[in-house]
Design a protein around this motif. Structure first.
Motif, PDB file in Angstrom:
ATOM      1  N   GLN A  33       0.831  -1.202   0.000  1.00 42.92           N
ATOM      2  CA  GLN A  33       0.000   0.000   0.000  1.00 42.92           C
ATOM      3  C   GLN A  33       0.873   1.263   0.000  1.00 42.92           C
ATOM      4  O   GLN A  33       1.805   1.376   0.790  1.00 42.92           O
ATOM      5  CB  GLN A  33      -0.922   0.017   1.222  1.00 42.92           C
ATOM      6  CG  GLN A  33      -2.049  -1.000   1.174  1.00 42.92           C
ATOM      7  CD  GLN A  33      -3.095  -0.674   0.113  1.00 42.92           C
ATOM      8  OE1 GLN A  33      -3.203   0.460  -0.340  1.00 42.92           O
ATOM      9  NE2 GLN A  33      -3.860  -1.688  -0.276  1.00 42.92           N
ATOM     10  N   PRO A  34       0.584   2.216  -0.883  1.00 44.40           N
ATOM     11  CA  PRO A  34       1.382   3.448  -0.935  1.00 44.40           C
ATOM     12  C   PRO A  34       0.903   4.496   0.064  1.00 44.40           C
ATOM     13  O   PRO A  34      -0.222   4.428   0.559  1.00 44.40           O
ATOM     14  CB  PRO A  34       1.146   3.934  -2.370  1.00 44.40           C
ATOM     15  CG  PRO A  34      -0.259   3.470  -2.679  1.00 44.40           C
ATOM     16  CD  PRO A  34      -0.424   2.151  -1.967  1.00 44.40           C
ATOM     17  N   GLN A  35       1.771   5.440   0.341  1.00 47.65           N
ATOM     18  CA  GLN A  35       1.429   6.598   1.150  1.00 47.65           C
ATOM     19  C   GLN A  35       1.687   7.857   0.320  1.00 47.65           C
ATOM     20  O   GLN A  35       2.632   7.896  -0.472  1.00 47.65           O
ATOM     21  CB  GLN A  35       2.263   6.642   2.427  1.00 47.65           C
ATOM     22  CG  GLN A  35       2.043   5.427   3.332  1.00 47.65           C
ATOM     23  CD  GLN A  35       2.854   5.529   4.615  1.00 47.65           C
ATOM     24  OE1 GLN A  35       2.728   6.474   5.378  1.00 47.65           O
ATOM     25  NE2 GLN A  35       3.700   4.535   4.859  1.00 47.65           N
ATOM     26  N   LEU A  36       0.862   8.839   0.512  1.00 48.00           N
ATOM     27  CA  LEU A  36       0.961  10.067  -0.264  1.00 48.00           C
ATOM     28  C   LEU A  36       2.378  10.633  -0.203  1.00 48.00           C
ATOM     29  O   LEU A  36       2.977  10.699   0.873  1.00 48.00           O
ATOM     30  CB  LEU A  36      -0.043  11.103   0.258  1.00 48.00           C
ATOM     31  CG  LEU A  36      -0.218  12.371  -0.589  1.00 48.00           C
ATOM     32  CD1 LEU A  36      -0.737  12.027  -1.971  1.00 48.00           C
ATOM     33  CD2 LEU A  36      -1.159  13.357   0.114  1.00 48.00           C
ATOM     34  N   PHE A  37       2.892  11.030  -1.351  1.00 49.76           N
ATOM     35  CA  PHE A  37       4.227  11.588  -1.549  1.00 49.76           C
ATOM     36  C   PHE A  37       5.327  10.524  -1.533  1.00 49.76           C
ATOM     37  O   PHE A  37       6.285  10.605  -2.289  1.00 49.76           O
ATOM     38  CB  PHE A  37       4.581  12.667  -0.501  1.00 49.76           C
ATOM     39  CG  PHE A  37       3.697  13.871  -0.532  1.00 49.76           C
ATOM     40  CD1 PHE A  37       3.699  14.722  -1.625  1.00 49.76           C
ATOM     41  CD2 PHE A  37       2.858  14.153   0.536  1.00 49.76           C
ATOM     42  CE1 PHE A  37       2.875  15.847  -1.653  1.00 49.76           C
ATOM     43  CE2 PHE A  37       2.044  15.266   0.517  1.00 49.76           C
ATOM     44  CZ  PHE A  37       2.056  16.114  -0.578  1.00 49.76           C
ATOM     45  N   LYS A  42       8.522   5.025   2.309  1.00 49.14           N
ATOM     46  CA  LYS A  42       8.624   6.128   3.252  1.00 49.14           C
ATOM     47  C   LYS A  42       9.840   5.987   4.167  1.00 49.14           C
ATOM     48  O   LYS A  42      10.562   6.962   4.428  1.00 49.14           O
ATOM     49  CB  LYS A  42       7.345   6.218   4.100  1.00 49.14           C
ATOM     50  CG  LYS A  42       7.336   7.378   5.079  1.00 49.14           C
ATOM     51  CD  LYS A  42       6.010   7.435   5.848  1.00 49.14           C
ATOM     52  CE  LYS A  42       5.998   8.587   6.844  1.00 49.14           C
ATOM     53  NZ  LYS A  42       4.713   8.656   7.597  1.00 49.14           N
ATOM     54  N   GLU A  43      10.084   4.784   4.688  1.00 48.87           N
ATOM     55  CA  GLU A  43      11.186   4.577   5.626  1.00 48.87           C
ATOM     56  C   GLU A  43      12.532   4.876   4.989  1.00 48.87           C
ATOM     57  O   GLU A  43      13.462   5.334   5.654  1.00 48.87           O
ATOM     58  CB  GLU A  43      11.168   3.135   6.152  1.00 48.87           C
ATOM     59  CG  GLU A  43       9.973   2.801   7.027  1.00 48.87           C
ATOM     60  CD  GLU A  43       8.771   2.333   6.210  1.00 48.87           C
ATOM     61  OE1 GLU A  43       8.791   2.529   4.964  1.00 48.87           O
ATOM     62  OE2 GLU A  43       7.836   1.778   6.800  1.00 48.87           O
ATOM     63  N   LYS A  48      15.547   5.941   7.524  1.00 49.37           N
ATOM     64  CA  LYS A  48      15.429   4.991   8.635  1.00 49.37           C
ATOM     65  C   LYS A  48      15.896   3.585   8.272  1.00 49.37           C
ATOM     66  O   LYS A  48      16.294   2.819   9.153  1.00 49.37           O
ATOM     67  CB  LYS A  48      13.976   4.932   9.116  1.00 49.37           C
ATOM     68  CG  LYS A  48      13.482   6.208   9.780  1.00 49.37           C
ATOM     69  CD  LYS A  48      12.047   6.041  10.242  1.00 49.37           C
ATOM     70  CE  LYS A  48      11.549   7.286  10.966  1.00 49.37           C
ATOM     71  NZ  LYS A  48      10.132   7.134  11.416  1.00 49.37           N
ATOM     72  N   THR A  49      15.811   3.237   6.997  1.00 48.64           N
ATOM     73  CA  THR A  49      16.167   1.882   6.605  1.00 48.64           C
ATOM     74  C   THR A  49      16.687   1.869   5.180  1.00 48.64           C
ATOM     75  O   THR A  49      16.436   2.786   4.402  1.00 48.64           O
ATOM     76  CB  THR A  49      14.950   0.936   6.745  1.00 48.64           C
ATOM     77  OG1 THR A  49      15.380  -0.419   6.591  1.00 48.64           O
ATOM     78  CG2 THR A  49      13.895   1.231   5.695  1.00 48.64           C
ATOM     79  N   TYR A  70       4.900  -2.557  -5.946  1.00 52.57           N
ATOM     80  CA  TYR A  70       5.093  -1.491  -4.965  1.00 52.57           C
ATOM     81  C   TYR A  70       5.134  -0.179  -5.740  1.00 52.57           C
ATOM     82  O   TYR A  70       5.037  -0.170  -6.986  1.00 52.57           O
ATOM     83  CB  TYR A  70       6.361  -1.720  -4.136  1.00 52.57           C
ATOM     84  CG  TYR A  70       7.662  -1.309  -4.812  1.00 52.57           C
ATOM     85  CD1 TYR A  70       8.305  -0.115  -4.461  1.00 52.57           C
ATOM     86  CD2 TYR A  70       8.252  -2.113  -5.791  1.00 52.57           C
ATOM     87  CE1 TYR A  70       9.491   0.262  -5.064  1.00 52.57           C
ATOM     88  CE2 TYR A  70       9.432  -1.736  -6.398  1.00 52.57           C
ATOM     89  CZ  TYR A  70      10.049  -0.549  -6.038  1.00 52.57           C
ATOM     90  OH  TYR A  70      11.220  -0.174  -6.641  1.00 52.57           O
ATOM     91  N   PHE A  71       5.271   0.927  -5.036  1.00 49.70           N
ATOM     92  CA  PHE A  71       5.315   2.228  -5.692  1.00 49.70           C
ATOM     93  C   PHE A  71       6.565   2.985  -5.270  1.00 49.70           C
ATOM     94  O   PHE A  71       6.814   3.174  -4.074  1.00 49.70           O
ATOM     95  CB  PHE A  71       4.074   3.061  -5.331  1.00 49.70           C
ATOM     96  CG  PHE A  71       2.807   2.516  -5.916  1.00 49.70           C
ATOM     97  CD1 PHE A  71       2.365   2.918  -7.163  1.00 49.70           C
ATOM     98  CD2 PHE A  71       2.055   1.579  -5.213  1.00 49.70           C
ATOM     99  CE1 PHE A  71       1.187   2.406  -7.708  1.00 49.70           C
ATOM    100  CE2 PHE A  71       0.884   1.062  -5.734  1.00 49.70           C
ATOM    101  CZ  PHE A  71       0.449   1.475  -6.989  1.00 49.70           C
TER     102      PHE A  71
END
Length: 504
Positions: A33-37, A42-43, A48-49, A70-71
């Motif tokens: 699942q993607p998150q905006l931007f 994101k991590e 962070k990783t 994935y995105f």
């Protein structure tokens, strides 16, 4: 009215950001699942990783499928899990995935653009052939005396260190970097350095730049991996202008030296000039930029990646005394059989040394992922019995999660354990093809495999022959944490080890 226009612009911008987020759902393919931007990474963006660690986590979340989506920000991309599909992508169907998805603008970063890793098309084929012919088994073998001589210098340095500073730890990767820099400078460039006595020479200063790790470096790498066009637009570089100037100065010296001495067919560097960069028969016609690019290629591939593997190998040997004892017995026997010396053939005949080397590459491979770009339409089999085959479009990024494959208990029992015995002849025959990719595979397999293997095995043999290697106290019970700000495998913490002279 202005408020409505503002709302309209916001809605248009939001739609632009998210309209591709339905891509995998419409294809009926499992996806992260993607998150905006941020998309699905994101991590990584937050520092962070590491990409390889994040993709390993995703890999285990999608247990029952051969691949999933994935995105990368807003662009759909794909991660391939199944070793058989991996093998097809990098070998059998290479022409559909001929390019690494990691390219820079030659005008913006001319030195990195000389590296075959990011080159494409005819230029890649020509330069790849030049590197291959310049690093044949015979040419690498001819470098043995130079490699061994530099190992002797390192051994003397370590003997003095253990006498004057007993129990004082040394950083394993930095030690290896000094050695491999001197090896490349001597055996490839035909010049002399002693980085143990002069740690600020021109070449070591260049290689030091490869080891710098900051959050901003991580952001730059991230941008090039997810949006190369943006990195080029922002003028980001892998090789700083300062390092470029240093390389150009060294290149001028080498060009002048070649003008006086001519080119030697047996020398890997000269062979590359003759086969890949030659403009006519005169050395004066070589572009200084071409020579600087070659210097960078040898230093980067011969120090950064090799030093990283060597550092982890010393760490693993120190952390596993039973492995060190068994390895030393084999090395001592090889010296004994050859009259107290080590020949090039002896190095390659040592089976347990190769097993330790292969196990190091499994757990601590320089590359955690392989990132390919689809260059011709390609069909993947259905992700499940209820799905249809997936047509990979041209331009889509395909990820081979090497770190995930190398640490999958399905292919390697107790994957987090350092166990060279999994690479016995019988053990290797049981490893599924495509699940172990130490140097990659196919037409884009690492061109420096022979050189890296030789200098690593010879140097480790010299060290274990002369010293007992132990973990420094601060390293005991301190597991490796992968640095998220470096594309290659790197430990966040230094790899401190101590050396204790043996009585021979």
């Amino acid at each position: 009215m202005y408020f409505l226009i503002f709302i309209y612009v916001i809605l248009v911008f939001y739609t632009f950001l998210v309209w591709k987020y339905k891509y995998w759902q419409t294809k009926k393919i499992p996806f992260v699942q993607p998150q905006l931007f941020f998309g699905s990474i994101k991590e990584v963006v937050q520092g962070k990783t590491h990409f390889g660690v994040l993709f390993r986590d995703y890999y285990h979340k999608f247990q029952s499928v051969p691949y999933f989506g994935y995105f990368k920000m807003r662009e759909p991309a794909i991660i391939v899990k199944d070793p058989e599909l991996v093998k097809n992508i990098i070998i059998k169907d290479f022409n559909s995935f001929a390019n690494n998805d990691f390219q820079v603008d030659p005008q913006n970063d001319p030195i990195w653009a000389q590296n075959v890793f990011g080159q494409t098309g005819e230029r890649w084929k020509k330069n790849r052939h030049a590197w291959t012919s310049g690093l044949t088994a015979l040419k690498v073998k001819s470098m043995y005396d130079d490699i061994n001589a530099k190992c002797d210098v390192m051994t003397e340095y370590l003997k003095k260190h253990t006498e004057n500073n007993p129990n004082e730890p040394l950083e394993a990767r930095v030690l290896a970097s000094k050695l491999f820099t001197d090896i490349i400078v001597s055996s490839v460039f035909g010049m002399e350095t002693n980085s143990f006595e002069d740690p600020n020479n021109a070449f070591i200063n260049i290689t030091k730049s490869f080891f710098i790790s900051t959050f901003l470096d991580g952001i730059g790498t991230y941008i090039f991996m997810v949006a190369p066009w943006l990195g080029n637009f922002l003028g980001l570089r892998f090789v700083s202008k300062r390092v470029e100037n240093q390389l150009m100065e060294v290149a001028k010296i080498l060009v002048e030296k070649r003008k006086k001495l001519g080119l030697q067919k047996t020398n890997p560097f000269d062979n590359l000039l003759m086969n890949g960069y030659k403009k006519d028969s005169a050395a004066t016609e070589f572009s200084t930029l071409d020579v600087a690019g070659l210097i960078f290629g040898f230093l980067f591939d011969g120090t950064e990646t090799s030093a990283g593997v060597s550092g982890f190998m010393l760490y693993a040997i120190a952390a596993n005394p039973e492995v060190q004892t068994k390895l030393r017995a084999e090395i001592d026997e090889a010296y004994k059989l050859n009259g107290g010396k080590l020949s090039h053939e002896n190095v390659y005949d040592m089976q347990y040394l190769d097993m330790v080397f292969q196990e190091t590459l499994r757990l601590y491979n320089p590359a955690l992922i392989m990132q390919r770009l689809c260059t011709k339409p390609y069909t993947l089999p259905p992700v499940s019995t209820a799905a249809k085959p997936f047509q990979v479009p041209v331009g889509m990024t395909v990820i081979i999660p090497m770190y995930a494959l190398h640490t999958d208990p399905k292919y390697f029992s107790e994957p987090e354990k350092f166990n060279p015995d999994r690479f016995t002849e019988e053990g290797k025959s049981n490893i599924q093809k495509g699940a172990y990719l130490a140097f990659g595979d196919g037409p884009r397999i690492c061109v420096g495999t022979r050189l890296a293997t030789s200098q690593l095995k010879i140097s480790i043999s010299n060290i274990i022959r002369n010293f007992e290697v132990r973990l420094a106290p601060q390293m005991v019970n301190n597991p490796i944490k992968i640095d998220p700000n470096v594309f290659l495998m790197r430990s966040v913490d230094n790899l401190w080890v101590t050396f204790h002279k043996r009585a021979l």
